[in-house]
Structures are given as C-alpha cells and as structure tokens.
Write an enzyme that holds these catalytic residues in place. Structure first.
Site, mmCIF file in Angstrom:
data_model
loop_
_atom_site.group_PDB
_atom_site.id
_atom_site.type_symbol
_atom_site.label_atom_id
_atom_site.label_comp_id
_atom_site.label_asym_id
_atom_site.label_seq_id
_atom_site.Cartn_x
_atom_site.Cartn_y
_atom_site.Cartn_z
ATOM 1 N N HIS A 72 -11.821 14.841 -58.990
ATOM 2 C CA HIS A 72 -11.358 16.217 -58.861
ATOM 3 C C HIS A 72 -11.372 16.868 -60.239
ATOM 4 O O HIS A 72 -10.768 16.365 -61.182
ATOM 5 C CB HIS A 72 -9.935 16.260 -58.294
ATOM 6 C CG HIS A 72 -9.882 16.095 -56.809
ATOM 7 N ND1 HIS A 72 -8.845 16.562 -56.032
ATOM 8 C CD2 HIS A 72 -10.759 15.512 -55.943
ATOM 9 C CE1 HIS A 72 -9.084 16.278 -54.756
ATOM 10 N NE2 HIS A 72 -10.237 15.628 -54.691
ATOM 11 N N TYR A 200 -1.308 23.289 -54.052
ATOM 12 C CA TYR A 200 0.131 23.394 -54.310
ATOM 13 C C TYR A 200 0.552 24.805 -53.932
ATOM 14 O O TYR A 200 0.004 25.780 -54.457
ATOM 15 C CB TYR A 200 0.447 23.152 -55.784
ATOM 16 C CG TYR A 200 0.202 21.732 -56.266
ATOM 17 C CD1 TYR A 200 1.221 20.787 -56.258
ATOM 18 C CD2 TYR A 200 -1.054 21.350 -56.744
ATOM 19 C CE1 TYR A 200 1.006 19.495 -56.717
ATOM 20 C CE2 TYR A 200 -1.275 20.054 -57.198
ATOM 21 C CZ TYR A 200 -0.244 19.133 -57.183
ATOM 22 O OH TYR A 200 -0.461 17.857 -57.630
ATOM 23 N N PRO A 292 7.790 13.988 -57.867
ATOM 24 C CA PRO A 292 6.377 13.736 -57.526
ATOM 25 C C PRO A 292 5.444 14.905 -57.784
ATOM 26 O O PRO A 292 4.233 14.742 -57.674
ATOM 27 C CB PRO A 292 6.438 13.401 -56.035
ATOM 28 C CG PRO A 292 7.683 14.067 -55.533
ATOM 29 C CD PRO A 292 8.653 14.021 -56.665
ATOM 30 N N LYS A 296 2.950 12.081 -61.469
ATOM 31 C CA LYS A 296 3.000 11.461 -62.793
ATOM 32 C C LYS A 296 3.676 10.088 -62.816
ATOM 33 O O LYS A 296 3.705 9.431 -63.855
ATOM 34 C CB LYS A 296 3.728 12.391 -63.781
ATOM 35 C CG LYS A 296 2.984 13.673 -64.068
ATOM 36 C CD LYS A 296 1.619 13.390 -64.664
ATOM 37 C CE LYS A 296 0.810 14.636 -64.893
ATOM 38 N NZ LYS A 296 -0.560 14.330 -65.307
ATOM 39 N N TYR A 384 -2.092 17.928 -66.633
ATOM 40 C CA TYR A 384 -2.437 17.383 -65.319
ATOM 41 C C TYR A 384 -3.416 16.222 -65.435
ATOM 42 O O TYR A 384 -3.252 15.184 -64.749
ATOM 43 C CB TYR A 384 -3.022 18.490 -64.433
ATOM 44 C CG TYR A 384 -2.955 18.174 -62.955
ATOM 45 C CD1 TYR A 384 -1.931 18.688 -62.166
ATOM 46 C CD2 TYR A 384 -3.904 17.375 -62.342
ATOM 47 C CE1 TYR A 384 -1.855 18.403 -60.815
ATOM 48 C CE2 TYR A 384 -3.846 17.077 -60.993
ATOM 49 C CZ TYR A 384 -2.824 17.595 -60.229
ATOM 50 O OH TYR A 384 -2.750 17.298 -58.889
#
Length: 389
Positions: A72, A200, A292, A296, A384
C-alpha cells in the site's frame, strides 16, 4: 538447562527476536504460556511498517509475506462525506505492507521449527530470578514438572499481563497511561474489501475503519461505547451502522456477509520506563501499548526487537555492552514518538463523550489542514510508514 537468552513470550515479537538471534549464532529458548494454536488464533492488525518488513527479510522469513502481502502506497481519509488520499511514496518514497499478523506469526513458527529452536508451550508459574545480577535464571512449570533455565539475558516479550514488567520493582518503574472513553467493534468477514486501500472515516456518528487481510477477507471497525458488548450487535446492525459512517461511494459498493469473528477492543495508551532492569529487557506490549489507530502495536514491538537484537549481537560478537546499555533509552525515544502519532490520529478521527462544538470545529480544521497541506500529509506519511530505527 542453560541457554544464552530466555525469551518469555511466543508471540510475533518474541519469535522475531529468536529468529534474528539464531541468524547471529545466539542461542535462545522461547517460553509461551498458551498453546501454539491459541497464539495463531489471535486476530490482530496486519499493516506492517517498512522497518518490520526489513526485519523479516533480515531474519530470512519474508518469502510468503512478499508473495501474498499487499503493498500500500497510500491511505484514504474521509470526513463530512468527502474523502482524500495521503500518498506515502510521494512524501516518503516508502510503502507499508498489508499482511495478517496471524500469517506473520505462522511464518515465524515455521522458521523456528526448521532451525530446531526450542519453544516451550503451555508453561505455568514463570518466574524471572536475579535479573539484577550477572547470573539471571528463569523457573517455570510444565506438565507437572518444575524447570530452571540459567541464562545470560531475559527478553520479556510476554505482553501487558505477563510477568516480565512486574519483575521490575515498582520502586524502579514509572508508568504513564491514558484510557480512551470509547472502543472499537470489529468484524472479520469473508468478503472482498470495499476499497484497495484502507479508509479511515470521521463521521457525525463516530469513527469507522475499512481494512482487509487479503483479497477475500475484510476487517471492519466502528467506534462504540466503552462498556458496549459485541453480543449487542447483530451482523445486520453492524453493517447498517458502518454504511452510515463511510462515504456514500464506499457504502454503495460495500459487500457484506456473516461475521467470522466479532469483538470489541478497548483503546488505551500505556508506557512503562525503564525498559531494562539489569539483564531483563522489555519488548512490545510488556512495555507499551498504543491505540489501534494507525496499527502501531506490532510495529513498535518490532523496533524494540531491532534495538535489542543489535545490542545482544554487539555483546556476543565484541564483548561490548554499549548496545544493551542504551537499549531502554533508544527504544523509548521511538516509542514516545509512536505514542504521539497514535494519540494524535485517535483524537483526530474519534468523537469523545462530552465533545463540545468547539472541539468538533477543531477536528474539522485539522482534517482540512491535512487535506490541503502537503507538509501535514508528509508528516503523517512519515509516521504511518514508520519512523526510521
């Protein structure tokens, strides 16, 4: 019995450390409280940072991950029925890999089997003794027999409820904690993901996340009340609520199905300092927990494994203690940065009880800044894909 390193905890962080040590010719015995089937039955996140992907390669356990994982190079953020994309490669020249933690753990167990590394399952009454001396040892019961392992070092990879952190005297430990006033209701379904990338979503009804394990296995989450029970949610009720929280374009194409697994995860941030006491070193959830949001948990455990592996290799190869002496300091420096990102992302995407109209406007302003600012997106992308070790 005697070994060089006792690893308490047979989850992915303990197994990864054991495999890396094996590559360096360092002997380790892994002790696991549960059965192998139980460990492999845990449903966990599957977004792997670049650092963890690299460590799996260094351990020689990345073949299936590379073949079956999904690369991704960005993620989608939704709010007010709008959606924008944060491009990881544009800002960092790096990606993440979507590969289930269960599959990663299975790969590590298979690799350990091939090396003949000793793993003891269903052990009980584990006690870490004399960790503040040069001669630590670990005792435990298995199948009604009491055992003792003398060793040079102990790696505590046994999670928040394990014995490792509690072995460090309370007078030495300092603990920091934030409990979030909401949870995540998660559903695993044998359905194709609604999108090729994670979504998200911050909606007026609360947070939602659309994720996946593979092309035919999806993982979805919605924010729920802190004291909620998964039994209160039928499959239809979950899917209806998810549709209300994600953008209409995603809701219209969502394919639903029976829940293979349904559970509620609480959200909390936790850190204990220090992460070393004598010859005992804490790794992963034994030392820290993140909410969550952003996946991480395992990735931060992997960075601990990286620093500890380096320190132990330095000790055995050169009789140099510098790496293990600075382990806690180096690990915690990265842990706190990861905690900051998870805290920021959680506060950005969720609705808290008692949230004022001003608080909501601040959230929307922050989301608009993230949408419109390349610099804000670059900061998010860097965190990220994973801060460098």
């Amino acid at each position: 019995m005697r070994t060089q390193v006792v690893i308490v905890g047979g989850g992915p962080s303990g197994l990864l450390l054991g495999q890396l040590l094996y590559k360096a010719g360092i002997e380790a015995i892994v002790l696991e409280r549960k059965s192998r089937a139980h460990v492999l039955g845990r449903i966990r996140a599957g977004v792997l940072e670049r650092g963890l992907v690299g460590l799996m390669g260094e351990a020689g356990v990345d073949a299936r991950m590379k073949a079956e994982g999904f690369v991704h190079d960005g993620t989608l953020i939704a709010y007010d029925n709008d959606m924008f994309r944060v491009d990881f490669t544009q800002h960092t020249d790096a990606t993440v890999l979507v590969y289930g933690q269960t599959e990663l753990t299975r790969d590590l167990y298979d690799a350990r089997d091939k090396t003949g590394g000793e793993t003891r399952f269903e052990v009980d009454k584990v006690v870490i003794n004399d960790a503040d001396t040069d001669t630590p040892f670990v005792t435990f019961d298995q199948d009604g027999t009491h055992h003792r392992i003398d060793c040079d070092f102990v790696a505590g990879c046994d999670g928040f409820h394990g014995v490792s952190r509690k072995t460090i005297p309370a007078s030495v430990r300092r603990e920091y904690e934030k409990v979030y006033p909401f949870g995540w209701l998660g559903v695993l379904s044998e359905t194709p993901p609604v999108n090729d990338e994670l979504i998200y979503a911050n909606s007026d009804r609360g947070f939602a996340l659309c994720s996946m394990r593979n092309a035919n296995l999806s993982r979805y989450y919605i924010q729920c009340d802190e004291g909620d029970d998964a039994a209160n949610w039928s499959d239809d009720a979950f899917w209806d609520e998810l549709r209300r929280r994600i953008p209409p374009t995603a809701a219209e194409t969502l394919i639903t199905g029976p829940a293979l697994e349904k559970s509620i995860a609480p959200l909390r941030s936790f850190v204990t300092e220090p992460m070393r006491w004598g010859r005992l070193f804490l790794c992963g959830d034994a030392a820290h927990i993140v909410p969550p949001t952003g996946a991480k948990g395992l990735n931060t455990a992997a960075s601990d494994v990286h620093y500890l592996n380096q320190g132990l290799r330095q000790f055995y190869a050169d009789n140099d203690t510098h790496g293990i002496d600075v382990y806690s300091e180096k690990a915690l420096a990265r842990v706190w940065k990861t905690e900051r990102f998870s805290w920021w992302f959680s506060n950005l995407m969720h609705h808290s009880p008692g949230q004022s109209a001003f608080d909501k406007k601040m959230q929307l302003a922050e989301l608009a800044l993230l949408r419109d600012s390349p610099e804000a997106q670059a900061a998010m992308a860097l965190n990220y894909v994973g801060l460098p070790y």
